[in-house]
Write an enzyme that holds these catalytic residues in place. Structure first.
Site, PDB file in Angstrom:
ATOM      1  N   ARG A 101       0.950  -1.034  -0.020  1.00 29.13           N
ATOM      2  CA  ARG A 101      -0.133  -0.338  -0.232  1.00 29.13           C
ATOM      3  C   ARG A 101       1.099   1.508  -0.355  1.00 29.13           C
ATOM      4  NH1 ARG A 101      -1.372   2.183   4.168  1.00 29.13           N
ATOM      5  NH2 ARG A 101      -2.106   0.346   5.421  1.00 29.13           N
TER       6      ARG A 101
ATOM      7  N   ASP B 127      -5.431  18.360 -15.249  1.00 25.51           N
ATOM      8  CA  ASP B 127      -6.269  15.999 -15.615  1.00 25.51           C
ATOM      9  C   ASP B 127      -5.769  16.364 -17.201  1.00 25.51           C
ATOM     10  OD1 ASP B 127      -7.223  14.111 -15.710  1.00 25.51           O
ATOM     11  OD2 ASP B 127      -8.881  14.546 -14.694  1.00 25.51           O
TER      12      ASP B 127
HETATM   13  N1  LCS Z   1     -10.438  11.830 -15.097  1.00 26.08           N
HETATM   14  C1  LCS Z   1     -10.715  11.950 -16.829  1.00 26.08           C
HETATM   15  C2  LCS Z   1     -10.773  12.918 -17.757  1.00 26.08           C
HETATM   16  C3  LCS Z   1     -11.771  11.261 -16.638  1.00 26.08           C
HETATM   17  O1  LCS Z   1     -12.363  11.026 -18.388  1.00 26.08           O
HETATM   18  C4  LCS Z   1     -11.602  10.253 -15.612  1.00 26.08           C
HETATM   19  C5  LCS Z   1     -12.913   9.250 -16.380  1.00 26.08           C
HETATM   20  C6  LCS Z   1     -11.119  10.766 -14.996  1.00 26.08           C
HETATM   21  C7  LCS Z   1     -10.710  11.372 -13.834  1.00 26.08           C
HETATM   22  C8  LCS Z   1     -11.278   9.009 -13.447  1.00 26.08           C
HETATM   23  O2  LCS Z   1     -10.622   8.428 -14.132  1.00 26.08           O
HETATM   24  P1  LCS Z   1     -11.126   7.121 -13.554  1.00 26.08           P
HETATM   25  O3  LCS Z   1     -11.616   6.673 -11.928  1.00 26.08           O
HETATM   26  O4  LCS Z   1     -12.760   6.042 -14.726  1.00 26.08           O
HETATM   27  O5  LCS Z   1      -9.913   5.999 -13.954  1.00 26.08           O
HETATM   28  N2  LCS Z   1     -13.653   8.926 -17.243  1.00 26.08           N
HETATM   29  C9  LCS Z   1     -14.647   8.177 -17.714  1.00 26.08           C
HETATM   30  C10 LCS Z   1     -15.202   8.876 -18.585  1.00 26.08           C
HETATM   31  O6  LCS Z   1     -15.845   9.539 -19.446  1.00 26.08           O
HETATM   32  N3  LCS Z   1     -16.114   7.180 -19.342  1.00 26.08           N
HETATM   33  O7  LCS Z   1     -16.041   6.264 -18.141  1.00 26.08           O
HETATM   34  C11 LCS Z   1     -15.511   6.645 -17.245  1.00 26.08           C
END
Ligand code: LCS
Length: 393
Positions: free
Chosen positions: A58, A183
């Site tokens: 972890r 991001d």
């Molecule tokens: N940041 C962005 C820009 C994302 O599109 C997503 C997930 C995340 C963070 C979060 O990531 P995850 O926890 O899913 O790995 N986006 C998604 C989408 O647009 N469709 O399904 C998941």
């Protein structure tokens, strides 16, 4: 091998690699929860940070570390913190940088749960959040308060494809003593390097382009400096948002082809966007590579390519969009993005369903918006599939 001064595609394959006693060509999966200490003193020294050595998965693990160093090098950062998911990365960052009485300014159009967790969960601990259209810098300036600690932007934004000026945000962040977090999921470091433009922290859902094969979820945080790295790693490890070694192995395999995958996907995306733009049934389209995108020039200046994501609306609104989604066969009707396969989805009822109606409207997530993640299939087949689907409307 020191890959610091090598090219991007060389780094993808070799950065972070481990030299083990067997000469393994790939980073092995260290599928272990805990690590033996050489002595009681060594154990105490590891915990005190006086000696190198892994303690417990972890907190850290060699397979995970290889991935963290790989992505950190791609982003020109200090080091990486791999997490169980992209949301694990986002919440670890929020937890480390926000506290009761503090305030965050965020892009209004961000991945739904990144906004939802602030509105519904962090708000319970007296953390305030303002969501503004960050593609207009004046909105950010107006939203900053004396207790603002973090400026969080997603560019291009999910799903509106708005572009935010990273350098301008970095100047505002410096003037106001804020941590700028970007991001970078939609671009990956192949197309955009926020830390080089003045950001302090970069976040990825590695579920998307970095892994690229729709077979794992994961996240990563890369910081520019050591101090923030330690702070966020502490929060991640205490909250238990760590990645698993097998997950890290999968991502290390996926990332090797990031360059060629994105190059191919964005070539396809440009062709698909051009067809959709002139299609009679398409009302509007937003793709950063089309000159009609409101921030086309900004996209050109801060991204080295336009990526594989786009959003569009049809003349018949949501009903027409629904027909299209039900009548494509090659494009998968599925959330997620950035994989080798083409995906289509409806953010208002799917990825961003948790955002309030008012929030969606303010962010520009209209009911007619369809999001497309273009894959690396033969582009003729992708276009034919969409055209056939559009005929059914
Ligand atoms: N940041 C962005 C820009 C994302 O599109 C997503 C997930 C995340 C963070 C979060 O990531 P995850 O926890 O899913 O790995 N986006 C998604 C989408 O647009 N469709 O399904 C998941």
């Amino acid at each position: 091998m020191d890959t610091k001064h090598k090219g991007f595609n060389t780094k993808l394959i070799h950065a972070g690699a481990i030299d083990d006693e067997y000469g393994s060509a790939n980073v092995p999966i260290y599928q272990t929860s805990t690590f033996k200490f050489k002595s009681a003193q060594h154990g105490a020294d590891c915990f005190a940070g006086k000696s190198d050595g892994y303690i417990y998965t972890r907190i850290g693990n060699p397979t995970i570390k290889a991935l963290e160093q790989n992505i950190a090098e791609l982003e020109n950062g200090f080091d990486g913190i791999a997490t169980s998911s992209g949301m694990g990365a986002i919440t670890s960052m929020y937890m480390a940088l926000l506290g009761a009485g503090s305030h965050i300014v965020s892009s209004a159009a961000v991945y739904g749960p990144a906004r939802g967790v602030l509105e519904q969960d962090f708000s319970r601990f007296n953390v305030e959040a303002s969501f503004v259209n960050t593609s207009n810098i004046e909105n950010i300036k107006k939203a900053i308060k004396p207790n603002t600690k973090v400026l969080y932007i997603e560019t291009p934004a999910n799903p509106t494809m708005e572009i935010t000026d990273i350098k301008a945000c970095s100047e505002i962040a410096k003037e106001n003593n804020l941590t700028l977090v970007v991001d970078n999921t939609f671009c990956s470091p192949h197309l955009q390097k926020p830390l080089d433009m003045g950001a302090d922290v970069v976040i990825h859902s590695v579920t998307k382009f970095i892994n690229g094969h729709a077979d794992i979820v994961g996240g990563i945080i890369v910081t520019k400096e050591e101090e923030l790295y330690k702070k966020i790693r502490h929060s991640m490890a205490y909250m238990g948002c760590n990645m698993d070694p097998t997950q890290a192995f999968m991502v290390l395999r996926g990332v090797k082809t990031l360059g060629i995958r994105i190059d191919r996907a964005q070539q396809n995306a440009m062709k698909v966007a051009t067809v959709l733009k002139s299609h009679l049934k398409v009302e509007w389209i937003k793709y950063p590579g089309l000159e009609n995108h409101p921030q086309y020039e900004l996209a050109k200046s801060q991204m080295t390519g336009f990526g594989a994501m786009m959003s569009f609306g049809l003349k018949g609104g949501f009903d027409a969009g629904k027909k299209l989604m039900d009548n494509v066969h090659l494009a998968l009707l599925a959330v997620s993005l950035g994989g080798v396969e083409t995906l289509i989805q409806h953010p208002a009822s799917m990825t961003h369903a948790g955002v309030s109606k008012k929030g969606k409207l303010a962010a520009g997530i209209t009911d007619d918006l369809i999001r497309l993640s273009v894959g690396i299939e033969d582009v003729e087949d992708i276009i034919e599939d969409l055209e056939e689907g559009l005929k059914k409307i």
